[in-house]
Design a protein around this motif. Structure first.
Motif, PDB file in Angstrom:
ATOM      1  N   ILE A   1       0.842  -1.202   0.000  1.00 15.58           N
ATOM      2  CA  ILE A   1       0.000   0.000   0.000  1.00 15.58           C
ATOM      3  C   ILE A   1       0.874   1.248   0.000  1.00 15.58           C
ATOM      4  N   ALA A   2       1.910   1.247   0.846  1.00 12.57           N
ATOM      5  CA  ALA A   2       2.799   2.413   0.927  1.00 12.57           C
ATOM      6  C   ALA A   2       3.475   2.678  -0.411  1.00 12.57           C
ATOM      7  N   GLU A   3       3.945   1.632  -1.078  1.00  8.18           N
ATOM      8  CA  GLU A   3       4.633   1.820  -2.356  1.00  8.18           C
ATOM      9  C   GLU A   3       3.664   2.250  -3.452  1.00  8.18           C
ATOM     10  N   ALA A   4       2.419   1.800  -3.395  1.00  5.05           N
ATOM     11  CA  ALA A   4       1.429   2.228  -4.379  1.00  5.05           C
ATOM     12  C   ALA A   4       1.107   3.710  -4.217  1.00  5.05           C
ATOM     13  N   ALA A   5       1.074   4.183  -2.948  1.00  4.60           N
ATOM     14  CA  ALA A   5       0.708   5.583  -2.687  1.00  4.60           C
ATOM     15  C   ALA A   5       1.883   6.546  -2.847  1.00  4.60           C
ATOM     16  N   ARG A   6       3.108   6.055  -2.680  1.00  6.18           N
ATOM     17  CA  ARG A   6       4.287   6.919  -2.613  1.00  6.18           C
ATOM     18  C   ARG A   6       4.400   7.909  -3.782  1.00  6.18           C
ATOM     19  N   PRO A   7       4.303   7.460  -5.044  1.00  7.46           N
ATOM     20  CA  PRO A   7       4.485   8.418  -6.137  1.00  7.46           C
ATOM     21  C   PRO A   7       3.311   9.367  -6.345  1.00  7.46           C
ATOM     22  N   LEU A   8       2.192   9.115  -5.662  1.00  7.04           N
ATOM     23  CA  LEU A   8       0.970   9.868  -5.929  1.00  7.04           C
ATOM     24  C   LEU A   8       0.689  10.955  -4.898  1.00  7.04           C
ATOM     25  N   LEU A   9       1.365  10.887  -3.740  1.00  7.91           N
ATOM     26  CA  LEU A   9       1.166  11.868  -2.673  1.00  7.91           C
ATOM     27  C   LEU A   9       2.390  12.759  -2.544  1.00  7.91           C
TER      28      LEU A   9
ATOM     29  N   GLY B   1       4.558  15.169   0.056  1.00  2.00           N
ATOM     30  CA  GLY B   1       4.761  15.561   1.450  1.00  2.00           C
ATOM     31  C   GLY B   1       4.318  14.548   2.479  1.00  2.00           C
ATOM     32  N   ALA B   2       4.099  13.289   2.078  1.00  2.42           N
ATOM     33  CA  ALA B   2       3.684  12.249   3.022  1.00  2.42           C
ATOM     34  C   ALA B   2       4.892  11.404   3.412  1.00  2.42           C
ATOM     35  N   ASP B   3       5.084  11.218   4.709  1.00  5.43           N
ATOM     36  CA  ASP B   3       6.217  10.427   5.195  1.00  5.43           C
ATOM     37  C   ASP B   3       5.777   8.966   5.307  1.00  5.43           C
ATOM     38  N   LEU B   4       5.820   8.260   4.183  1.00  2.00           N
ATOM     39  CA  LEU B   4       5.310   6.897   4.128  1.00  2.00           C
ATOM     40  C   LEU B   4       6.247   5.872   4.755  1.00  2.00           C
ATOM     41  N   ASP B   5       7.427   6.301   5.181  1.00  2.00           N
ATOM     42  CA  ASP B   5       8.354   5.391   5.856  1.00  2.00           C
ATOM     43  C   ASP B   5       8.210   5.436   7.377  1.00  2.00           C
TER      44      ASP B   5
END
Length: 422
Positions: free
Chosen positions: A339-347, A349-353
């Motif tokens: 989920i994090a990798e799917a969202a990463r390029p689309l958001l 300023g989100a700290d997905l790590d």
């Protein structure tokens, strides 16, 4: 002379509700509106199941049946991949195989249109039912989605949802929307990255922090005299001919006039002995929260990736995945990372790590995508579950209509398609 229902039974004065999620507590609250004394029992506690960490969307405009033609497009190889938005692990379990076969059989446009037509009447009452709860003293408000953006990389990707909206309109469901360019979407929602090239702005929808909302609902049930018993695992429900005996694994035995089974993905465990043969399968969803530079004003949805984002306080809840697995299975960190990798390029300023509140919950899914609401083979035992992804949206209207049928014994037309014995 004691009042009786249209079915000739005494109007229940004491009801056990098994399950303290949105559906169970809404049913308890609306039974109280009819003067019924309620006891809610849950194996863990309030909002311990799929009610806590889901996206919290109140979106009747897109509350559609889960089995849909798009599911078939994934193909066998895709659904067996742990990173797929829809993951079906290999299994030889007969009940699971029966569910997959039935779900596939209903993933046609003809079946979808029929099921969608059944959902429209309850969708139409869903937001109003939240307003009834608020007016009745539930100390939690729904939030208007000032922006609700379904966002895509390309306009070509957007066509799928535009077609679905056409079918939703054809089924009689009202939904207002506006097609936007990527720049228009970013002007509304700066948290979208430059990867977004097209969007759909959905209007008239709402959202909640589901965990907080369900706890507020529980507080209201208690303040009106209802009992809520945590750590009460119901092991047996029995119709004695004069009432319903509820036994817990912890050793308590109590008699009630009627019982409501609202146990989510575990519904079949108790309901099967009362003629409910429709398989209820856990469709597990995952979520976590992250810090983000700009907290959105409303939900952000990435349909192609099946990732749903909701502002919860000062953080962004990121949710997704439909994993068909046993509800008690452990959280699978591969799902969270996917989920994090799917969202990463689309958001932006989100700290997905730096993820907090990593969670998995089991949505109760049926083969035809419709819930199971109403009387079972016992006129004293009722089912309320199987809402798939829409238990939060449809929980209050379910409780409202089910309570009405329980105290009057009369057929409630909107519930007819959801007969648990179908």
């Amino acid at each position: 002379m004691s009042p009786v229902t249209a079915a000739g039974l005494p109007v229940p004065q004491r009801v056990a509700v098994v399950g303290a999620g949105m559906v169970g507590l809404s049913t308890a609250w609306f039974l109280q509106e009819h003067g019924v004394d309620v006891t809610v029992l849950d194996r863990e506690g309030v909002a311990a199941g799929s009610s806590w960490g889901n996206a919290g969307w109140l979106t009747p405009g897109i509350a559609t049946p889960l089995p849909e033609p798009a599911v078939l497009k994934y193909g066998l190889r895709a659904v067996l991949s742990p990173s797929s938005p829809v993951y079906v692990p290999p299994s030889a379990d007969p009940a699971f195989l029966k569910f997959v076969a039935g779900f596939t059989r209903h993933s046609t446009m003809k079946a979808w249109k029929k099921a969608m037509g059944s959902l429209v009447p309850v969708n139409d009452l869903s937001l109003e039912s939240f307003d009834v709860l608020h007016a009745g003293g539930v100390q939690a408000q729904t939030r208007e989605a000032k922006s609700f953006l379904a966002s895509y990389r390309t306009a070509a990707e957007r066509v799928t949802l535009l077609r679905e909206i056409e079918h939703i309109h054809t089924a009689g469901q009202a939904i207002e929307f506006e097609a936007l360019t990527g720049d228009q979407a970013r002007a509304i929602e700066p948290s979208l990255s430059d990867e977004i090239g097209a969007a759909i702005l959905l209007k008239g929808q709402r959202f909640v922090d589901p965990g907080s909302y369900v706890h507020a609902l529980a507080d209201s049930v208690r303040s009106r005299g209802g009992k809520i018993l945590d750590a009460a695992t119901v092991s047996d429900v029995r119709d004695t001919g004069a009432g319903v005996v509820v036994t817990t694994a912890e050793g308590s035995v109590e008699e009630f006039d009627a019982a409501v089974l609202a146990t989510g993905a575990w519904l079949g465990t108790l309901a099967r002995r009362f003629g409910v043969q429709n398989v209820v399968q856990a469709g597990r969803g995952y979520s976590f929260s992250v810090a983000i530079d700009h907290v959105p004003n409303g939900p952000v949805y990435f349909p192609a990736q099946r990732v749903a984002c909701t502002p919860i306080g000062e953080r962004l809840r990121v949710a997704g995945m439909m994993e068909f697995r046993k509800p008690e299975a452990a959280l699978d960190h591969r799902r969270v990372r996917a989920i994090a990798e799917a969202a990463r390029p689309l958001l932006r300023g989100a700290d997905l790590d730096d993820r907090q509140d990593e969670w998995v919950g089991s949505r109760p899914c049926t083969v035809d995508g419709l819930p199971l609401i109403g009387a079972t083979t016992s006129p004293r035992v009722f089912a309320a579950g199987g809402h798939g992804m829409w238990g939060i949206t449809l929980g209050p209207v379910t409780g409202r209509l089910l309570a009405r049928t329980m105290v009057t014994g009369k057929r409630v037309e909107q519930l007819a398609p959801f007969d648990p014995l179908r």
